[in-house]
Design a protein around this motif. Structure first.
Motif, PDB file in Angstrom:
ATOM      1  N   VAL A  80       0.804  -1.214   0.010  1.00  0.00           N
ATOM      2  CA  VAL A  80       0.024   0.018   0.106  1.00  0.00           C
ATOM      3  C   VAL A  80       0.809   1.180  -0.059  1.00  0.00           C
ATOM      4  N   ILE A 177      -4.701   7.109   0.928  1.00  0.00           N
ATOM      5  CA  ILE A 177      -4.536   5.562   0.588  1.00  0.00           C
ATOM      6  C   ILE A 177      -4.569   5.484  -0.825  1.00  0.00           C
ATOM      7  N   HIS A 179      -5.084   2.075  -3.304  1.00  0.00           N
ATOM      8  CA  HIS A 179      -5.413   0.788  -3.152  1.00  0.00           C
ATOM      9  C   HIS A 179      -4.751   0.084  -4.554  1.00  0.00           C
ATOM     10  N   ARG A 221     -10.273  -2.697   0.320  1.00  0.00           N
ATOM     11  CA  ARG A 221     -10.066  -1.423   0.694  1.00  0.00           C
ATOM     12  C   ARG A 221     -10.210  -1.451   2.327  1.00  0.00           C
ATOM     13  N   ASP A 224      -7.147  -2.729   3.867  1.00  0.00           N
ATOM     14  CA  ASP A 224      -6.036  -1.884   3.582  1.00  0.00           C
ATOM     15  C   ASP A 224      -5.991  -0.672   4.547  1.00  0.00           C
TER      16      ASP A 224
END
Length: 412
Positions: A80, A177, A179, A221, A224
């Motif tokens: 990630v 973030i 993904h 997700r 993550d």
């Protein structure tokens, strides 16, 4: 989803040449033709300046979860990439960061127009856009609330830069973030066996039309996001979570108050924000920017099964923010109505008029610039973000997001 699922790309020969269909979605070929280097005539797009009192620092973290395999491609670990925006103590001697890394910027015109057909495939120097954040600047050693951002399905984290900078300038640490395998283009510090340095999305269609893919996307997700929270705890404890041990900005760990964590996301990222808050009590407030709160329907014409957050409700603040021009507004309504119907609901709803789905991203300011440069028609601009002027939409979105978090996770 960020226009993944609003369009089909397999109907054109140009798109078909890029696809290897399999398992209900398609993968980009590893050898896409290289785009010519930008010329001096290519347009440089500009991000709006943040309005808060703090100067901003930024850094990237390469995080590796060795407890999970990648769900999209045969990789033995889950990688990630995140960016961390934060109030800086000083920015002297620290360069202004580009919005996108060079490799990701070079890949964008080959990939993103497949999802956002309004985008030009030439004429833009995507690598030239600068942020208002300074790479590696020392952080203010003051504990501040942390906000996580998850982008729309098929979109990169970089298209949420403008809002992240605004929130950082107002006293928040914002972690955006990516993904990988889902995001359109994700650039890593290096290549590894099984992937190139720039990893391209496997999506070439609408995950909402394939229930299994949609569940995999949202589940990945959420995992993550929870992993990123774990790694932020490592950072706050004084250790370096970067998998390569790259240097961290001074005092960055001291800037994190993980007792005050919020999350916001666009489209699939909004789905992720709401459901992650339901599953993880570390998140105290969340904003869903036009994301579904149900699973993909098993058959066309059916309603999808509600996600747990919509079925059971949540005991923390949730803001649902949509637009009047969202093409999937009718499909969105059942899950949002269910969310709002819970007794003693902590959920509120807002709507932007004269706008559509992309207005919550940096396309809100980029589309009018592309139109002014002759690279996008008025019809295309309206399809992507609506007719709303960015002088109206940008302050409205910023104000709605900031005021929500200022009420529930104050930065002072």
């Amino acid at each position: 989803m960020a226009e993944v699922g609003r369009r089909t790309v397999t109907s054109t020969a140009a798109a078909a040449a890029l696809l290897l269909v399999g398992g209900g979605f398609a993968r980009a070929q590893s050898a896409n033709p290289a785009r010519p280097a930008p010329t001096t005539d290519d347009v440089t797009l500009r991000l709006p300046a943040p309005s808060g009192p703090h100067r901003i620092g930024v850094t990237t973290l390469y995080l590796v979860d060795r407890s999970r395999r990648d769900p999209w491609e045969p990789l033995p670990v889950r990688e990630v990439m995140v960016s961390v925006f934060y109030p800086a103590r000083t920015v002297r001697g620290c360069p202004i960061a580009p919005q996108m890394a060079a490799g990701a910027a070079a890949a964008l015109p080959h990939i993103d127009p497949l999802f956002h057909r309004e985008l030009p495939t030439t004429g833009v120097n995507w690598a030239a856009t600068r942020t208002h954040a300074h790479t590696g600047a020392p952080a203010q050693p003051v504990r501040r609330p942390v906000l996580l951002y998850s982008p729309g399905g098929g979109d990169p984290r970089t298209l949420g830069t403008g809002l992240a900078e605004e929130l950082a300038s107002r006293g928040y640490v914002v972690v955006t973030i990516d993904h990988p395998g889902d995001g359109s283009e994700v650039e890593f510090p290096h290549a590894r066996t099984g992937r190139q340095q720039v990893r391209r999305t496997v999506f070439r269609g609408d995950p909402r039309t394939d229930p299994k893919i949609f569940r995999t996307m949202i589940g990945t997700r959420i995992a993550d996001t929870r992993f990123v929270l774990d790694q932020l705890a490592v950072l706050a404890a004084g250790r370096n979570p970067d998998a390569l041990g790259r240097p961290l900005p001074e005092a960055l760990g001291h800037a994190l108050d993980l007792r005050r964590v919020g999350m916001y996301g666009h489209s699939a990222g909004g789905t992720t924000a709401a459901q992650t808050m339901y599953e993880d009590r570390r998140i105290g407030a969340a904003i869903d920017l036009e994301g579904f709160l149900d699973y993909a329907p098993e058959k066309p014409g059916q309603e999808g099964k509600l996600l747990p957050v919509a079925h059971y409700g949540v005991d923390r603040p949730l803001l649902l923010m949509g637009t009047d021009g969202f093409p999937e507004k009718q499909a969105l309504e059942p899950s949002w109505s269910a969310m709002l119907a819970h007794p003693r609901s902590h959920t509120r709803r807002r709507q932007l008029s004269n706008a559509t789905h992309g207005v919550f991203t940096d396309y809100a300011v980029f589309a009018p610039q592309l139109q002014a440069a002759g690279l996008m028609t008025a019809v295309e601009r309206n399809s992507l973000i609506g007719a709303i002027d960015p002088a109206v939409s940008v302050p409205m979105v910023r104000s709605a997001v900031h005021s929500f978090f200022a009420r529930h996770l104050p930065s002072h």
